[in-house]
Scaffold this motif. Structure first.
Motif, PDB file in Angstrom:
ATOM      1  N   GLY A   1      26.254 -11.743 -33.851  1.00 45.90           N
ATOM      2  CA  GLY A   1      26.823 -13.069 -33.663  1.00 45.90           C
ATOM      3  C   GLY A   1      28.300 -12.992 -33.325  1.00 45.90           C
ATOM      4  N   VAL A   2      28.658 -13.434 -32.126  1.00 50.37           N
ATOM      5  CA  VAL A   2      30.047 -13.416 -31.656  1.00 50.37           C
ATOM      6  C   VAL A   2      30.745 -14.671 -32.180  1.00 50.37           C
ATOM      7  CG1 VAL A   2      31.521 -13.525 -29.606  1.00 50.37           C
ATOM      8  CG2 VAL A   2      29.479 -12.052 -29.621  1.00 50.37           C
ATOM      9  N   CYS A   3      31.761 -14.473 -33.028  1.00 46.73           N
ATOM     10  CA  CYS A   3      32.449 -15.613 -33.646  1.00 46.73           C
ATOM     11  C   CYS A   3      33.892 -15.668 -33.159  1.00 46.73           C
ATOM     12  CB  CYS A   3      32.387 -15.493 -35.169  1.00 46.73           C
ATOM     13  SG  CYS A   3      33.039 -16.948 -36.023  1.00 46.73           S
TER      14      CYS A   3
ATOM     15  N   GLY B   1      26.107  -9.863 -27.392  1.00 49.15           N
ATOM     16  CA  GLY B   1      25.825 -10.885 -28.394  1.00 49.15           C
ATOM     17  C   GLY B   1      24.534 -11.622 -28.141  1.00 49.15           C
ATOM     18  N   GLN B   2      23.881 -12.040 -29.215  1.00 47.67           N
ATOM     19  CA  GLN B   2      22.707 -12.906 -29.108  1.00 47.67           C
ATOM     20  C   GLN B   2      23.072 -14.379 -29.306  1.00 47.67           C
ATOM     21  OE1 GLN B   2      22.197  -9.826 -31.106  1.00 47.67           O
ATOM     22  NE2 GLN B   2      21.657  -9.084 -29.084  1.00 47.67           N
ATOM     23  N   LEU B   3      24.227 -14.626 -29.888  1.00 49.54           N
ATOM     24  CA  LEU B   3      24.720 -15.985 -30.078  1.00 49.54           C
ATOM     25  C   LEU B   3      26.234 -15.933 -30.140  1.00 49.54           C
ATOM     26  CD1 LEU B   3      24.385 -16.976 -33.825  1.00 49.54           C
ATOM     27  CD2 LEU B   3      23.459 -14.822 -33.000  1.00 49.54           C
ATOM     28  N   TRP B   4      26.873 -17.057 -29.816  1.00 51.86           N
ATOM     29  CA  TRP B   4      28.331 -17.090 -29.807  1.00 51.86           C
ATOM     30  C   TRP B   4      28.803 -18.481 -30.194  1.00 51.86           C
ATOM     31  CZ3 TRP B   4      25.293 -15.366 -25.806  1.00 51.86           C
ATOM     32  CH2 TRP B   4      24.908 -16.327 -24.877  1.00 51.86           C
ATOM     33  N   ARG B   5      29.776 -18.501 -31.073  1.00 49.53           N
ATOM     34  CA  ARG B   5      30.383 -19.762 -31.482  1.00 49.53           C
ATOM     35  C   ARG B   5      31.095 -20.390 -30.293  1.00 49.53           C
ATOM     36  NH1 ARG B   5      32.235 -20.238 -36.675  1.00 49.53           N
ATOM     37  NH2 ARG B   5      33.610 -21.840 -35.841  1.00 49.53           N
ATOM     38  N   THR B   6      30.965 -21.708 -30.179  1.00 53.39           N
ATOM     39  CA  THR B   6      31.560 -22.429 -29.055  1.00 53.39           C
ATOM     40  C   THR B   6      32.777 -23.252 -29.445  1.00 53.39           C
ATOM     41  OG1 THR B   6      29.988 -24.254 -29.410  1.00 53.39           O
ATOM     42  CG2 THR B   6      29.375 -22.553 -27.807  1.00 53.39           C
ATOM     43  N   THR B   7      33.053 -23.372 -30.753  1.00 52.39           N
ATOM     44  CA  THR B   7      34.162 -24.212 -31.213  1.00 52.39           C
ATOM     45  C   THR B   7      34.794 -23.604 -32.463  1.00 52.39           C
ATOM     46  OG1 THR B   7      32.890 -25.560 -32.786  1.00 52.39           O
ATOM     47  CG2 THR B   7      32.861 -26.260 -30.476  1.00 52.39           C
ATOM     48  N   TYR B   8      35.894 -24.213 -32.877  1.00 52.56           N
ATOM     49  CA  TYR B   8      36.473 -23.890 -34.177  1.00 52.56           C
ATOM     50  C   TYR B   8      35.502 -24.290 -35.289  1.00 52.56           C
ATOM     51  CZ  TYR B   8      41.094 -22.999 -32.110  1.00 52.56           C
ATOM     52  OH  TYR B   8      42.140 -22.478 -31.392  1.00 52.56           O
TER      53      TYR B   8
ATOM     54  N   HIS C   1      30.547 -17.267 -21.074  1.00 52.70           N
ATOM     55  CA  HIS C   1      30.611 -16.557 -19.797  1.00 52.70           C
ATOM     56  C   HIS C   1      30.404 -15.045 -19.947  1.00 52.70           C
ATOM     57  CE1 HIS C   1      31.667 -19.980 -17.398  1.00 52.70           C
ATOM     58  NE2 HIS C   1      32.795 -20.211 -18.044  1.00 52.70           N
ATOM     59  N   TRP C   2      30.684 -14.486 -21.144  1.00 59.39           N
ATOM     60  CA  TRP C   2      30.683 -13.024 -21.250  1.00 59.39           C
ATOM     61  C   TRP C   2      30.008 -12.452 -22.500  1.00 59.39           C
ATOM     62  CZ3 TRP C   2      33.080 -11.835 -25.782  1.00 59.39           C
ATOM     63  CH2 TRP C   2      34.075 -12.701 -26.256  1.00 59.39           C
ATOM     64  N   ALA C   3      29.734 -13.267 -23.494  1.00 55.76           N
ATOM     65  CA  ALA C   3      29.278 -12.719 -24.772  1.00 55.76           C
ATOM     66  C   ALA C   3      27.898 -12.074 -24.693  1.00 55.76           C
ATOM     67  CB  ALA C   3      29.286 -13.801 -25.853  1.00 55.76           C
ATOM     68  N   ALA C   4      26.995 -12.634 -23.896  1.00 52.09           N
ATOM     69  CA  ALA C   4      25.673 -12.010 -23.774  1.00 52.09           C
ATOM     70  C   ALA C   4      25.792 -10.629 -23.154  1.00 52.09           C
ATOM     71  CB  ALA C   4      24.741 -12.891 -22.948  1.00 52.09           C
TER      72      ALA C   4
ATOM     73  N   GLY D   1      17.253 -15.438 -26.559  1.00 52.62           N
ATOM     74  CA  GLY D   1      18.112 -14.276 -26.748  1.00 52.62           C
ATOM     75  C   GLY D   1      19.577 -14.538 -26.549  1.00 52.62           C
ATOM     76  N   ARG D   2      19.965 -15.777 -26.210  1.00 59.14           N
ATOM     77  CA  ARG D   2      21.378 -16.091 -25.946  1.00 59.14           C
ATOM     78  C   ARG D   2      21.622 -17.572 -26.243  1.00 59.14           C
ATOM     79  NH1 ARG D   2      22.663 -14.206 -20.309  1.00 59.14           N
ATOM     80  NH2 ARG D   2      24.230 -15.842 -20.362  1.00 59.14           N
ATOM     81  N   TRP D   3      22.340 -17.829 -27.338  1.00 57.48           N
ATOM     82  CA  TRP D   3      22.436 -19.183 -27.866  1.00 57.48           C
ATOM     83  C   TRP D   3      23.881 -19.625 -28.052  1.00 57.48           C
ATOM     84  CZ3 TRP D   3      17.825 -20.959 -27.226  1.00 57.48           C
ATOM     85  CH2 TRP D   3      16.716 -20.125 -27.395  1.00 57.48           C
ATOM     86  N   ASN D   4      24.140 -20.887 -27.694  1.00 56.99           N
ATOM     87  CA  ASN D   4      25.413 -21.527 -28.017  1.00 56.99           C
ATOM     88  C   ASN D   4      25.384 -21.952 -29.483  1.00 56.99           C
ATOM     89  OD1 ASN D   4      26.571 -21.513 -25.327  1.00 56.99           O
ATOM     90  ND2 ASN D   4      25.092 -23.108 -24.790  1.00 56.99           N
ATOM     91  N   ASP D   5      26.283 -21.385 -30.279  1.00 62.13           N
ATOM     92  CA  ASP D   5      26.300 -21.609 -31.720  1.00 62.13           C
ATOM     93  C   ASP D   5      27.317 -22.694 -32.064  1.00 62.13           C
ATOM     94  OD1 ASP D   5      26.395 -21.507 -34.473  1.00 62.13           O
ATOM     95  OD2 ASP D   5      26.957 -19.402 -34.601  1.00 62.13           O
ATOM     96  N   ALA D   6      26.822 -23.857 -32.480  1.00 59.05           N
ATOM     97  CA  ALA D   6      27.680 -24.997 -32.819  1.00 59.05           C
ATOM     98  C   ALA D   6      28.172 -24.952 -34.259  1.00 59.05           C
ATOM     99  CB  ALA D   6      26.930 -26.301 -32.550  1.00 59.05           C
ATOM    100  N   ASP D   7      28.030 -23.836 -34.921  1.00 59.35           N
ATOM    101  CA  ASP D   7      28.457 -23.589 -36.303  1.00 59.35           C
ATOM    102  C   ASP D   7      27.472 -24.200 -37.293  1.00 59.35           C
ATOM    103  OD1 ASP D   7      29.963 -22.333 -38.238  1.00 59.35           O
ATOM    104  OD2 ASP D   7      31.627 -23.724 -38.162  1.00 59.35           O
ATOM    105  N   MET D   8      27.778 -24.048 -38.566  1.00 55.47           N
ATOM    106  CA  MET D   8      26.834 -24.312 -39.644  1.00 55.47           C
ATOM    107  C   MET D   8      26.479 -25.789 -39.809  1.00 55.47           C
ATOM    108  SD  MET D   8      28.419 -21.680 -42.485  1.00 55.47           S
ATOM    109  CE  MET D   8      30.047 -21.538 -41.745  1.00 55.47           C
ATOM    110  N   LEU D   9      25.303 -26.028 -40.353  1.00 53.68           N
ATOM    111  CA  LEU D   9      24.926 -27.363 -40.811  1.00 53.68           C
ATOM    112  C   LEU D   9      25.690 -27.670 -42.092  1.00 53.68           C
ATOM    113  CD1 LEU D   9      21.046 -27.012 -40.396  1.00 53.68           C
ATOM    114  CD2 LEU D   9      22.585 -28.319 -38.890  1.00 53.68           C
TER     115      LEU D   9
END
Length: 406
Positions: free
Chosen positions: A184-186, A202-209, A195-198, A244-252
């Motif tokens: 998980g790319v944070c 990475g299989q997922l990457w955080r998109t925000t703070y 654009h580059w994490a996959a 296999g490649r997900w935009n991670d909007a952070d935790m619930l």
């Protein structure tokens, strides 16, 4: 500089073309968005193996594991430094039995174990991190039977080239560790990891703070994201997500109710159950990882109803792996459309406004021609048939529908 970065990215594509696949090369490590529970927003760095074992027990007893929440991820604060051979160690007071014993415990319950590090010398909370020790730490994590690594980016240079280099180095170390470990790319989205994490592995990457326990950021601090702030960033990234490649909007933050701690900082005063339900609906239709962070041991009925809604989870976990596209965005309304593997369609309608409002939409406005049977996934029943829907939404409510053509 742009040409050099493009060449570097191309090289990484060649080196890590299969980084998001399993060792067999047959399927992605994360064919659907990961689901689980993470320590940070409830415990911060005040964690202990006893708490994590209790959470694992509660995840089984509450039905969360059966519903698909099959990771427990230890966030920052577990580290005890390095031994005389520079092997990273767990804090012996927090983890007296060791991480391997904890992994064995949760694995027996059908849960995978995740851990945390950082692409610098120190983590965000000031603990030992992995820069310069990537292969050694990856082998240690593998020896502990770790299944997931959350890799942060505090105390690191702010240019894309360095981020790509450091994340690639750790992903390659994980691949050589002898164990399949989800990566998980944070990086918090500032360097546009979609654009580059996959390609960096990475299989997922955080998109925000970091997410805070609030509906909207009303401060001038950009690191105080509410649900709407994250939604408006993540909604524009649907083209970059897939198996296999997900935009991670952070935790619930469902069920935290303004608990003091990381999610309660910067105006995180808590939300009502309608707003928590909206987060669950929106994260699900956007194919974001569903990572809870509440006290699973003491959930009220509303929190259970939200987190354990199997019909909503099925939208998130649909094998087609599409992130919803926002088709309507303006004024009080957002409407999202997500195609599903069986030919049906998920639709989410969000009332962003501060008052209850009536709404009507024709399915053709969303590119959906013909007639549909409409199933409300929170009411668990059919609520109409035809070429349109109309109804009333409370402030900050999201209607989540499954449409079947008739």
């Amino acid at each position: 500089m742009r040409r050099a970065l493009a060449l570097l990215t191309l090289s990484l594509c060649l080196l890590t073309a299969h980084a998001q696949q399993s060792a067999s090369g047959q399927e992605p490590l994360t064919p659907t968005p990961p689901m689980g529970w993470m320590t940070w927003n409830f415990f911060a760095d005040n964690i202990h193996e006893k708490d994590i074992r209790e959470m694992a027990d509660a995840m089984v007893a509450s039905g969360m594991v059966e519903a698909g929440y099959n990771y427990i991820i230890i966030d920052d604060g577990w580290q005890g430094g390095r031994d005389n051979r520079n092997n990273i160690t767990a804090d012996p007071k927090k983890f007296p039995s060791g991480i391997k014993a904890l992994a064995d415990y949760v694995h027996k319950k059908g849960i995978k174990l995740g851990i945390y590090s950082d692409a610098a010398q120190l983590t965000c909370a000031g603990y030992t991190a992995s820069l310069g020790f990537e292969e050694q730490d990856a082998k240690t994590f593998a020896s502990w039977d770790i299944d997931y690594l959350k890799y942060d980016y505090c105390h690191a240079p702010k240019d894309s080239a360095t981020a790509v280099e450091r994340y690639t180095k750790m992903s390659q170390a994980l691949r050589k560790s002898g164990r399949e470990i989800v990566f998980g790319v944070c990086e918090w989205g500032q360097l546009k990891p979609w654009h580059w994490a996959a390609e960096a592995g990475g299989q997922l990457w955080r998109t925000t703070y970091d997410v805070r326990d609030k509906w909207k950021n009303l401060s001038s601090d950009e690191n105080a994201e509410g649900i709407i702030d994250i939604l408006d960033i993540n909604a524009e990234l649907h083209a970059y997500a897939g198996p296999g490649r997900w935009n991670d909007a952070d935790m619930l933050v469902v069920g935290l109710y303004g608990k003091p701690g990381p999610s309660g900082d910067m105006g995180g005063v808590g939300m009502n159950d309608t707003e928590y339900e909206s987060q669950m609906s929106l994260w699900s239709i956007m194919a974001s990882p569903l990572i809870a962070t509440n006290d699973v041991r003491n959930m009220n009925e509303a929190t259970k109803r939200i987190l354990l809604n199997k019909e909503v989870i099925a939208i998130n976990q649909d094998p087609l792996g599409k992130q919803a596209e926002r088709k309507v965005h303006g004024g009080a309304w957002d409407v999202f459309v997500k195609p599903l593997q069986n030919g049906e369609v998920a639709v989410a309608i969000l009332n962003r406004g501060d008052q209850a409002k009536n709404y009507r939409i024709g399915w053709a406005e969303l590119g959906l021609n013909g007639k549909y049977e409409v199933r409300d996934l929170w009411e668990h029943k059919s609520v109409g048939k035809g070429k349109s829907w109309k109804g009333r939404l409370q402030s900050h409510e999201t209607k989540l529908f499954r449409l079947k053509r008739i």
